[in-house]
Write a protein that holds these residues in place. Structure first.
Motif, PDB file in Angstrom:
ATOM      1  N   ALA A 104       0.703  -1.385  -0.024  1.00 57.12           N
ATOM      2  CA  ALA A 104      -0.042  -0.082  -0.168  1.00 57.12           C
ATOM      3  C   ALA A 104       1.068   1.134   0.067  1.00 57.12           C
ATOM      4  N   PRO A 105       1.589   1.550  -1.206  1.00 58.80           N
ATOM      5  CA  PRO A 105       2.670   2.564  -0.990  1.00 58.80           C
ATOM      6  C   PRO A 105       2.215   3.835  -1.167  1.00 58.80           C
ATOM      7  N   ASP A 106       1.219   4.308  -0.122  1.00 57.97           N
ATOM      8  CA  ASP A 106       0.718   5.648  -0.068  1.00 57.97           C
ATOM      9  C   ASP A 106       1.601   6.840  -0.422  1.00 57.97           C
ATOM     10  N   ARG A 188      -4.859   3.996   2.478  1.00 57.62           N
ATOM     11  CA  ARG A 188      -4.884   2.645   3.228  1.00 57.62           C
ATOM     12  C   ARG A 188      -5.908   2.548   4.495  1.00 57.62           C
ATOM     13  N   LYS A 189      -6.056   3.968   5.016  1.00 56.78           N
ATOM     14  CA  LYS A 189      -6.726   4.297   6.020  1.00 56.78           C
ATOM     15  C   LYS A 189      -8.293   3.985   5.758  1.00 56.78           C
ATOM     16  N   ASN A 190      -8.667   4.350   4.631  1.00 57.62           N
ATOM     17  CA  ASN A 190      -9.846   3.814   3.965  1.00 57.62           C
ATOM     18  C   ASN A 190     -10.912   4.614   4.692  1.00 57.62           C
ATOM     19  N   LEU A 191     -10.665   6.085   4.866  1.00 53.05           N
ATOM     20  CA  LEU A 191     -11.648   6.959   5.544  1.00 53.05           C
ATOM     21  C   LEU A 191     -12.756   7.130   4.636  1.00 53.05           C
ATOM     22  N   ALA A 192     -12.612   6.940   3.294  1.00 50.62           N
ATOM     23  CA  ALA A 192     -13.938   7.222   2.351  1.00 50.62           C
ATOM     24  C   ALA A 192     -14.934   6.399   2.957  1.00 50.62           C
ATOM     25  N   ALA A 193     -14.686   5.235   3.790  1.00 54.59           N
ATOM     26  CA  ALA A 193     -15.746   4.369   4.160  1.00 54.59           C
ATOM     27  C   ALA A 193     -16.694   5.105   5.301  1.00 54.59           C
ATOM     28  N   TYR A 242     -11.699   8.578  23.568  1.00 54.55           N
ATOM     29  CA  TYR A 242     -11.848   7.052  23.573  1.00 54.55           C
ATOM     30  C   TYR A 242     -12.743   6.717  24.585  1.00 54.55           C
ATOM     31  N   ALA A 243     -12.689   7.226  25.906  1.00 55.62           N
ATOM     32  CA  ALA A 243     -13.716   7.047  26.909  1.00 55.62           C
ATOM     33  C   ALA A 243     -15.048   6.847  26.807  1.00 55.62           C
ATOM     34  N   HIS A 244     -15.341   8.487  26.081  1.00 49.38           N
ATOM     35  CA  HIS A 244     -16.848   8.430  25.842  1.00 49.38           C
ATOM     36  C   HIS A 244     -17.516   8.043  24.669  1.00 49.38           C
ATOM     37  N   ALA A 245     -16.588   7.670  23.728  1.00 51.01           N
ATOM     38  CA  ALA A 245     -17.131   7.273  22.282  1.00 51.01           C
ATOM     39  C   ALA A 245     -17.995   6.112  22.460  1.00 51.01           C
ATOM     40  N   THR A 246     -19.082   6.030  21.610  1.00 49.05           N
ATOM     41  CA  THR A 246     -19.991   5.141  20.915  1.00 49.05           C
ATOM     42  C   THR A 246     -19.207   3.898  20.701  1.00 49.05           C
ATOM     43  N   ALA A 247     -18.197   4.370  19.874  1.00 47.33           N
ATOM     44  CA  ALA A 247     -17.229   3.111  19.192  1.00 47.33           C
ATOM     45  C   ALA A 247     -16.029   4.033  18.496  1.00 47.33           C
ATOM     46  N   THR A 248     -15.009   3.573  18.411  1.00 47.40           N
ATOM     47  CA  THR A 248     -13.861   3.782  17.473  1.00 47.40           C
ATOM     48  C   THR A 248     -13.949   3.141  16.223  1.00 47.40           C
ATOM     49  N   LEU A 249     -14.061   3.855  15.016  1.00 48.21           N
ATOM     50  CA  LEU A 249     -14.018   3.476  13.786  1.00 48.21           C
ATOM     51  C   LEU A 249     -12.503   3.086  12.993  1.00 48.21           C
ATOM     52  N   ILE A 250     -12.376   1.983  12.805  1.00 42.20           N
ATOM     53  CA  ILE A 250     -11.086   1.569  11.918  1.00 42.20           C
ATOM     54  C   ILE A 250     -11.275   0.842  10.639  1.00 42.20           C
ATOM     55  N   PRO A 251     -11.501   1.704   9.676  1.00 40.64           N
ATOM     56  CA  PRO A 251     -12.079   0.864   8.349  1.00 40.64           C
ATOM     57  C   PRO A 251     -10.719   0.634   7.308  1.00 40.64           C
TER      58      PRO A 251
END
Length: 343
Positions: A104-106, A188-193, A242-251
């Motif tokens: 993934a040579p970004d 490669r972090k795919n934040l477009a998702a 982090y502590a108060h988030a509904t979730a952390t998103l890692i696509p």
């Protein structure tokens, strides 16, 4: 252990902050004194000429003069070109964190990719290679044709974050409900998702820590959620968000390990991530997954955590238990087993 262990930290490198942290944590749990004085975790690399001098002249000379026996452990694969400089008779170990420039040579020029390949090809000279994940080990076999017998999977530890910053904690509590995203904006972090993952969830917020999003992507996200961009955040600020988030998103489509997964879980934050490369190894049964070609499944996972309090609490509890499997002491124990196999 009868053989002397010499650990060679990385004086500078892309991703210098995480590499500095790795050297600090390994020195702490092992009690070993590194060959070079450790730089503070947040210290950026020096000038180009300083880096060239260190890499090509002073560091190889130091290794030749100081490491005459025992085991030399190079803590970062991007310095594998030091291996030919090591004296005969010294056993050689290298930590391979990832081969992302090859897959993934970004933003990497072809010449830089070629130099990276030339560097990591020196891993053939190592007596053993410690891989952060099985995904990285498999890529080393496939892309570099390394001997599988030399490759050992030793997951990294997770550094405990400091107590949450009180001001950030107030902001986080006032922002709920929100989802959290942290890191770079590399392709490669795919934040477009993210827009598809947040679609139709109602009045929610996406909080971003790290590099600023491209404006077009930011506008797409704003079609579905309020967007807050924090920029660079301290560890104490990250702990609060982090502590108060509904979730952390890692696509992400590709990770060598995936430390944000563990950072989130450490604070009891559920993780929704792609079922890709090393992420399932790190997230285990505590995370929620979606396939890269199935963004509706990612959206469904976000919806579940947002609307089902019991499920979110269950995932939070499972996350706190799961992250305990990734300690720096466990990582050091794994390295010692490698060293013992070479003695």
């Amino acid at each position: 252990m009868s053989m002397k262990i010499h650990i060679a930290p990385t004086p500078f490198v892309m991703g210098w902050e995480s590499m500095n942290r790795y050297a600090h944590e390994l020195s702490r749990v092992s009690g070993l004194t590194p060959l070079l004085p450790l730089r503070p975790v947040n210290t950026p690399p020096g000038s180009r000429w300083q880096r060239l001098w260190t890499r090509r002249v002073s560091y190889p000379s130091l290794i030749r003069s100081r490491v005459r026996d025992g085991i030399l452990h190079i803590l970062d694969h991007s310095f594998a070109d030091l291996l030919p400089k090591v004296r005969p008779g010294v056993r050689k170990v290298v930590t391979l964190h990832d081969l992302i420039p090859l897959v993934a040579p970004d933003g990497i020029r072809e010449s830089q990719q070629q130099r990276f390949r030339q560097t990591v090809n020196h891993l053939r000279l190592a007596d053993a290679v410690s891989c952060d994940s099985a995904a990285t080990r498999d890529e080393a076999i496939r892309l570099l044709q390394l001997d599988p017998a030399k490759l050992h999977v030793v997951p990294l530890g997770c550094t405990e974050l400091p107590p949450p910053c009180s001001e950030a904690e107030k902001q986080a509590q006032a922002t709920q409900p929100y989802f959290f995203s942290v890191g770079s904006v590399l392709p490669r972090k795919n934040l477009a998702a993210l827009p598809a993952m947040l679609a139709g969830l109602g009045k929610v917020t996406l909080v971003r820590a790290g590099h600023k999003l491209p404006e077009s992507l930011a506008n797409d996200i704003r079609q579905h959620a309020t967007l807050i961009e924090l920029g660079r955040a301290s560890d104490a600020q990250l702990a609060a968000w982090y502590a108060h988030a509904t979730a952390t998103l890692i696509p992400s489509t590709h990770e060598g390990f995936g430390l944000p997964v563990l950072e989130a879980m450490q604070l009891g934050c559920p993780v929704v991530c792609a079922r890709a490369t090393s992420l399932p190894e790190v997230g285990g049964h505590a995370a929620l997954y979606f396939d890269l070609d199935d963004l509706p499944a990612g959206n469904a996972a976000c919806r579940l955590l947002l609307n089902d309090t019991a499920e979110r609490q269950r995932r939070a509890a499972a996350s706190r238990v799961h992250v305990k499997n990734f300690s720096w002491q466990a990582h050091w124990n794994g390295l010692q087993r490698i060293y013992q196999s070479l003695s």
